[in-house]
Design an enzyme around this catalytic site. Structure first.
Site, PDB file in Angstrom:
ATOM      1  N   ASP A 213      82.654 -48.282  18.118  1.00 22.16           N
ATOM      2  CA  ASP A 213      83.503 -48.038  16.952  1.00 22.16           C
ATOM      3  C   ASP A 213      83.910 -46.565  16.923  1.00 22.16           C
ATOM      4  OD1 ASP A 213      83.362 -50.660  16.077  1.00 22.16           O
ATOM      5  OD2 ASP A 213      81.587 -50.304  14.861  1.00 22.16           O
ATOM      6  N   HIS A 227      77.585 -49.589  19.503  1.00 25.64           N
ATOM      7  CA  HIS A 227      76.770 -50.798  19.366  1.00 25.64           C
ATOM      8  C   HIS A 227      76.513 -51.364  20.776  1.00 25.64           C
ATOM      9  CE1 HIS A 227      77.536 -51.414  14.944  1.00 25.64           C
ATOM     10  NE2 HIS A 227      78.683 -50.832  15.234  1.00 25.64           N
TER      11      HIS A 227
END
Length: 437
Positions: A213, A227
């Site tokens: 992100d 992630h």
């Protein structure tokens, strides 16, 4: 990136339809070097297949209704691939507008005088290759310009990378592929209708993959969050491996390691007005750099450019991570101890491989996704408000932004922010130091 819940019956498919031609709006991007400058690439945008009409081949009957496949049309994972067709779309009808090298996405559209949720998700498409644009970012930087002035509390104008298949899982009956926005996955392991090109008939499978992100933000708060997943590429999870009951059981780090300046104590760094270091009432440039040692990702740095000034990321004032303004494994470990309840607090980021595994995904290549959405489950408080809502003022890590804990409800946003939008422009990537001035 938390999953977007869409109350739509027009969802992912695998055969190209013949009713509406698919024409990708142009969105040029640039590949840069320090010596040669930036060279434009023939890229465009493609809308995710979940937003498209899915019907029987040669007919007009929906292949899905209320989230379930129509068994009169198809009753097997392979049969649905060949029996169902996905249509092209009118991008303006989904609140998407391109101009030169910019794209604006609106959270809502107005149809027949009524405000409706659009919440589009798009991918960058390489017209020369006929696939998604492939970003390999180790020892590279990625930059874009953004206008967040119309995205208030509870809205998320997101730009991120997902380890999707570059061809959109084309093949084995799937002839639509990336041109029609197929093959989505992310670290939340969403229950996609097609995974690896086959229909997910009973919705028991999730589509997991590593996710970086770059930008989750509105005009009040922002964060960047890697992630990692312990599986390569798109992994079809089932049961506890999706983390549906316990997020820590997932093959992916669903929470990620976040760098949020406000959460780290720099409360006047980012926000609306000239009293903030980065003023979100005006456009600015976001630069993210990925540094390695011995081929492994070790550090992620963030810079901003606004008003002719290069601005380093906010420096943490929280004791234990004071002085930190970039992301490393050490930062993530200490931050999770401080904000998560002590040394024994779970650290899924480290469990799933940390910076090293995230870097491996970035090295293999990832797909650029852009979206605008609101959060029907958590009201976006994890990004811009206080979690838990009743936390005392001095609770470490609880305050992620200045937005009220009573805000962020979808109905509120539709009433108070009917013109909510985000504009991304000047997408460029290349050698460190080559994409900004």
């Amino acid at each position: 990136m938390l999953p977007i819940i869409l109350l739509l019956s027009l969802v992912a498919a695998q055969q190209p339809g013949t009713n509406t031609p698919e024409r990708h709006p142009s969105l040029p991007s640039s590949r840069c070097t320090v010596q040669g400058g930036c060279v434009p690439a023939n890229t465009s945008i493609v809308l995710d297949s979940n937003f498209r009409w899915l019907h029987n081949v040669g007919g007009y009957t929906n292949c899905m209704a209320d989230g379930k496949f129509n068994t009169s049309i198809c009753s097997s994972p392979e049969g649905c691939v060949t029996s169902c067709a996905v249509e092209g779309v009118d991008y303006a009808g989904y609140g998407i507008k391109t101009q030169a090298d910019s794209v604006t996405m609106n959270l809502f559209t107005v149809k027949e005088g009524k405000t409706q949720l659009a919440s589009p998700r798009i991918y960058l498409f390489d017209e020369a290759e006929g696939k998604y644009a492939n970003f390999q970012l180790l020892d590279r930087e990625f930059s874009f310009d953004v206008d967040m002035s119309k995205a208030g509390c509870g809205v998320n104008g997101a730009l991120y990378f997902s380890e999707m298949d570059m061809a959109g899982d084309a093949g084995k009956g799937n002839t639509a592929g990336a041109k029609y926005g197929t093959g989505y996955c992310d670290a939340q392991c969403p229950k996609q209708n097609f995974i690896h090109g086959k229909a997910n008939l009973d919705q028991s499978l999730g589509a997991c993959c590593s996710e970086m992100d770059i930008w989750e933000a509105n005009s009040a708060a922002t964060a960047f969050t890697p992630h990692p997943c312990n599986e390569t590429g798109v992994y079809a999870c089932k049961g506890e491996l999706c983390g549906d009951k316990n997020r820590l059981d997932s093959v992916c780090d669903r929470d990620g390691c976040d760098f949020n300046g406000y959460r780290n104590g720099a409360k006047s760094f980012y926000g609306k007005g000239a009293d903030h270091t980065v003023d979100t009432t005006k456009p600015f440039t976001v630069v993210t750099q990925f540094y390695t040692k011995s081929g492994a990702l070790t550090e992620i740095k963030r810079l901003y450019v606004q008003g002719g000034k290069v601005i380093p990321e906010a420096t943490s004032t929280v004791k234990g991570i004071e002085g930190a303004n970039s992301m490393t494994d050490g930062y993530c470990s200490t931050q999770k101890q401080l904000f998560g309840g002590g040394a024994k607090a779970p650290n899924a980021f480290a469990t799933q491989g940390g910076m090293k595994v995230m870097g491996e995904a970035l090295g293999r290549g990832m797909v650029l996704a852009m979206a605008i959405w609101h959060d029907a489950g958590g009201y976006m408080h994890w990004l811009d408000s206080t979690v838990p809502n009743d936390s005392p003022p001095n609770a470490l890590g609880a305050a992620r932004g200045p937005c009220p804990t009573t805000g962020g409800r979808p109905a509120q946003i539709q009433t108070e922010q009917p013109d909510a939008a985000v504009t991304f422009s000047k997408i460029r990537w290349g050698e460190i130091g080559s994409t900004y001035k």
